[in-house]
Motif scaffolding. Structure first.
Motif, PDB file in Angstrom:
ATOM      1  N   GLU A 391       6.525   0.883  10.956  1.00 52.36           N
ATOM      2  CA  GLU A 391       5.624  -0.149  10.436  1.00 52.36           C
ATOM      3  C   GLU A 391       4.639   0.433   9.426  1.00 52.36           C
ATOM      4  O   GLU A 391       4.254  -0.243   8.474  1.00 52.36           O
ATOM      5  N   GLN A 392       4.263   1.687   9.609  1.00 47.32           N
ATOM      6  CA  GLN A 392       3.380   2.329   8.636  1.00 47.32           C
ATOM      7  C   GLN A 392       4.105   2.597   7.321  1.00 47.32           C
ATOM      8  O   GLN A 392       3.525   2.432   6.243  1.00 47.32           O
ATOM      9  N   TYR A 393       5.366   3.000   7.401  1.00 45.67           N
ATOM     10  CA  TYR A 393       6.139   3.156   6.170  1.00 45.67           C
ATOM     11  C   TYR A 393       6.265   1.812   5.443  1.00 45.67           C
ATOM     12  O   TYR A 393       6.152   1.743   4.210  1.00 45.67           O
ATOM     13  N   THR A 394       6.477   0.749   6.215  1.00 45.95           N
ATOM     14  CA  THR A 394       6.530  -0.581   5.614  1.00 45.95           C
ATOM     15  C   THR A 394       5.201  -0.930   4.956  1.00 45.95           C
ATOM     16  O   THR A 394       5.155  -1.447   3.826  1.00 45.95           O
ATOM     17  N   LEU A 422       2.304  10.698   4.921  1.00 44.65           N
ATOM     18  CA  LEU A 422       2.473   9.295   4.553  1.00 44.65           C
ATOM     19  C   LEU A 422       1.704   8.936   3.289  1.00 44.65           C
ATOM     20  O   LEU A 422       2.165   8.125   2.475  1.00 44.65           O
ATOM     21  N   ILE A 423       0.523   9.528   3.097  1.00 45.73           N
ATOM     22  CA  ILE A 423      -0.356   9.107   2.003  1.00 45.73           C
ATOM     23  C   ILE A 423      -0.388  10.086   0.831  1.00 45.73           C
ATOM     24  O   ILE A 423      -1.163   9.892  -0.102  1.00 45.73           O
ATOM     25  N   THR A 424       0.489  11.107   0.875  1.00 45.05           N
ATOM     26  CA  THR A 424       0.523  12.055  -0.244  1.00 45.05           C
ATOM     27  C   THR A 424       1.916  12.179  -0.853  1.00 45.05           C
ATOM     28  O   THR A 424       2.211  13.162  -1.542  1.00 45.05           O
ATOM     29  N   ASN A 425       2.776  11.201  -0.610  1.00 38.06           N
ATOM     30  CA  ASN A 425       4.069  11.167  -1.282  1.00 38.06           C
ATOM     31  C   ASN A 425       3.825  10.643  -2.697  1.00 38.06           C
ATOM     32  O   ASN A 425       3.580   9.448  -2.910  1.00 38.06           O
ATOM     33  N   GLY A 514      11.106  -1.722   9.683  1.00 44.52           N
ATOM     34  CA  GLY A 514      11.132  -0.581   8.786  1.00 44.52           C
ATOM     35  C   GLY A 514      11.474  -0.943   7.362  1.00 44.52           C
ATOM     36  O   GLY A 514      11.607  -2.114   6.997  1.00 44.52           O
ATOM     37  N   VAL A 515      11.635   0.082   6.538  1.00 45.17           N
ATOM     38  CA  VAL A 515      11.878  -0.084   5.112  1.00 45.17           C
ATOM     39  C   VAL A 515      12.706   1.080   4.591  1.00 45.17           C
ATOM     40  O   VAL A 515      12.632   2.192   5.121  1.00 45.17           O
ATOM     41  N   VAL A 516      13.494   0.801   3.588  1.00 48.52           N
ATOM     42  CA  VAL A 516      14.066   1.842   2.730  1.00 48.52           C
ATOM     43  C   VAL A 516      13.546   1.553   1.335  1.00 48.52           C
ATOM     44  O   VAL A 516      13.743   0.453   0.804  1.00 48.52           O
ATOM     45  N   LEU A 517      12.838   2.512   0.770  1.00 52.13           N
ATOM     46  CA  LEU A 517      12.213   2.341  -0.538  1.00 52.13           C
ATOM     47  C   LEU A 517      12.999   3.136  -1.571  1.00 52.13           C
ATOM     48  O   LEU A 517      13.199   4.344  -1.420  1.00 52.13           O
ATOM     49  N   LEU A 518      13.436   2.451  -2.623  1.00 53.88           N
ATOM     50  CA  LEU A 518      14.322   3.044  -3.622  1.00 53.88           C
ATOM     51  C   LEU A 518      13.715   2.979  -5.016  1.00 53.88           C
ATOM     52  O   LEU A 518      12.907   2.102  -5.316  1.00 53.88           O
TER      53      LEU A 518
END
Length: 527
Positions: A391-394, A422-425, A514-518
């Motif tokens: 949920e955080q990735y989402t 999570l916050i430094t990608n 969840g999520v897959v981010l592309l």
């Protein structure tokens, strides 16, 4: 720039977390194999990487401060080609400061070099009417401390901000929320800080600026804030509060909320005081958000000749959507929703209901679905967020696709390796900070499965495949839905690796919530 020891600690901390040790920069955290597997992004390279937005806005004659966000091993050599007259680079801090008096676009080349390599980036400074040309990134005190903020807590947060190297990834603002206010006074009869909690806001701002960070503050056009502190108006000419005022019993503003907008506005006095202290960001909080108060504060800020972001909050979206056209030109951001909390239901309801706002967002003016609820949050009683890792990735993916302001609300002194990762990608941050600032559109939605697509400046698409259902599911991104054709390069942005090349679709399994981010980029077959 910062010494090797701090960066070494953080880099090793990340490696420690991944390899099973239990310390992050000296702090004990629980580590097991299941947690290690949740960190998707590889450890950052120690080679230089210049991060953050590729454009910066300023108004003519305003004090200028831009901190170059560059990650990599220290020491780091920085240089800037094309720096206009009026600005100077401090090669030790990475701060660019000065004043630009002439409107126009200035094209620079920023270079960074360490013992492992070099990096170079084109960068634009646009001097004109608009500031905040990409969504602001920083931290706000409220989701951690509620109204119990103090100068000591804020400085601890700022130092933790630097120790975690968030400034190297484009994070910049340290914002005080409700609770800092004392009574009116001083040269301008402006709101002064609570002397029991703050010794000097001028010294606080100066300290932040020296670190390359920026300072934010909170106020309201009401006579009292949500937290019961003095507001930006009064029914008394001297700005004092009626002695008969009682919480929740003040005259109602259009019968919606229990505070009134007073007969006398002190917007000019307060703005002059904030500018003198060195404030860079104002959270202006009331509801319903109405144009007269917004315009009055915008005029007051501009009269100070200091660039101060005007961020409007807290909003009932049923009212603002009806007058957003009258409000948007005078603010840099506006809340599109009520307050967020760290539950899946609340966060997802907010994030997935932003479609109707998309057309109002553009460089310098942003829809704000509220702060990020990752890490330790709690509104005065911090606890680990109730959002699951998926949920955080989402949460982060969706806010980045929406071109939303990214404001952390967590206890920065308790950043664990997962939250930090999570916050430094930087590839995810690049999606949020893309200079087109076009919010993603939902191009597919069925059975709680959604596909969002956002055009990027380089011609590629950022695409989020979201699963809002209770079970894992297969989601397909069809080229027809995305408006693309031909061979495409597909990059998994969280994992920072190229996945595959497909002709007409991309299909993958996505975890529940969840999520897959592309990032999808057309392949030029002529090369």
């Amino acid at each position: 720039m910062k010494g090797n020891n701090i960066f070494f600690c953080l880099s090793i901390a990340t490696i420690m977390f991944i390899t099973g040790n239990n310390y992050v920069c000296g702090q004990y955290i629980e580590v097991n194999d299941s947690i290690k597997s949740l960190i998707l992004t590889p450890v950052s390279s120690l080679k230089p990487r210049i991060n953050g937005a590729k454009v910066f806005g300023a108004r003519p004659g305003s004090p200028f401060l831009y901190h170059i966000p560059v990650s990599g091993k220290r020491p780091m050599q920085l240089s800037v080609k094309g720096l206009p007259t009026g600005l100077k680079l401090d090669t030790q801090t990475g701060n660019i400061t000065g004043v630009l008096t002439t409107a126009g676009t200035y094209t620079l080349v920023i270079k960074a070099k360490n013992t492992l390599g070099t990096a170079e980036r084109n960068f634009k400074i646009i001097v004109g009417n608009d500031i905040a040309l990409t969504p602001p990134m920083g931290w706000n005190s409220y989701n951690c401390w509620g109204i119990n903020i103090s100068q000591e807590k804020a400085m601890i947060s700022a130092k933790a901000f630097i120790s975690a190297h968030l400034d190297e990834h484009g994070w910049a603002y340290i914002n005080l929320d409700d609770g800092w206010q004392g009574e009116r006074g001083g040269t301008y009869n402006a709101i002064q800080p609570d002397p029991k909690k703050f010794s000097s806001l001028k010294a606080f701002c100066d300290s932040l600026h020296g670190l390359g960070l920026k300072a934010g503050i909170y106020s309201t056009p009401w006579t009292k804030s949500y937290g019961g502190r003095i507001g930006g108006s009064s029914n008394n000419a001297d700005g004092t509060t009626d002695s008969s005022f009682k919480m929740n019993k003040a005259p109602r503003n259009k019968k919606m909320l229990p505070y009134d907008t007073g007969k006398y506005s002190f917007a000019n006095q307060d703005a002059r005081q904030w500018a003198e202290w060195g404030i860079d960001y104002l959270k202006y909080d009331w509801a319903p958000v109405e144009a007269p108060s917004v315009i009055a504060m915008d005029n007051a800020i501009r009269a100070t000749k200091r660039d101060i972001i005007l961020s409007l909050s807290n909003n009932d979206p049923r009212t603002l959507i009806n007058n957003i056209k009258a409000v948007a030109p005078f603010a840099q951001s506006w809340r599109t929703t009520g307050d967020i909390n760290d539950s899946w239901k609340n966060m997802s309801n907010i994030g997935f209901s932003q479609d109707k706002w998309a057309s109002y967002s553009l460089p310098g003016h942003f829809n704000d679905p509220d702060m990020l609820v990752v890490g330790y949050v709690g509104w005065g009683r911090p606890h680990r967020t109730k959002l699951t890792p998926d949920e955080q990735y989402t949460h982060i993916s969706l806010w980045s696709l929406l071109s939303a302001p990214l404001l952390l609300g967590c206890d920065l002194d308790k950043l664990d390796a997962f939250t930090l990762n999570l916050i430094t990608n930087d590839e995810v941050i690049d999606i949020d900070q893309d200079i087109l600032c076009k919010p993603a559109k939902r191009v597919y939605s069925k059975d709680s499965l959604d596909v969002f697509a956002k055009p990027l400046e380089d011609g590629s698409l950022a695409v989020g495949l979201f699963n809002r259902s209770k079970d894992k599911a297969t989601i397909t991104a069809n080229w027809n839905d995305l408006g693309i054709e031909g061979k495409q390069q597909i990059r998994d942005v969280w994992r920072q690796k190229d996945v595959t090349i497909e002709a007409e679709k991309f299909e993958t399994e996505v975890a529940s919530h969840g999520v897959v981010l592309l990032k999808i980029t057309k392949i030029n077959l002529n090369k």
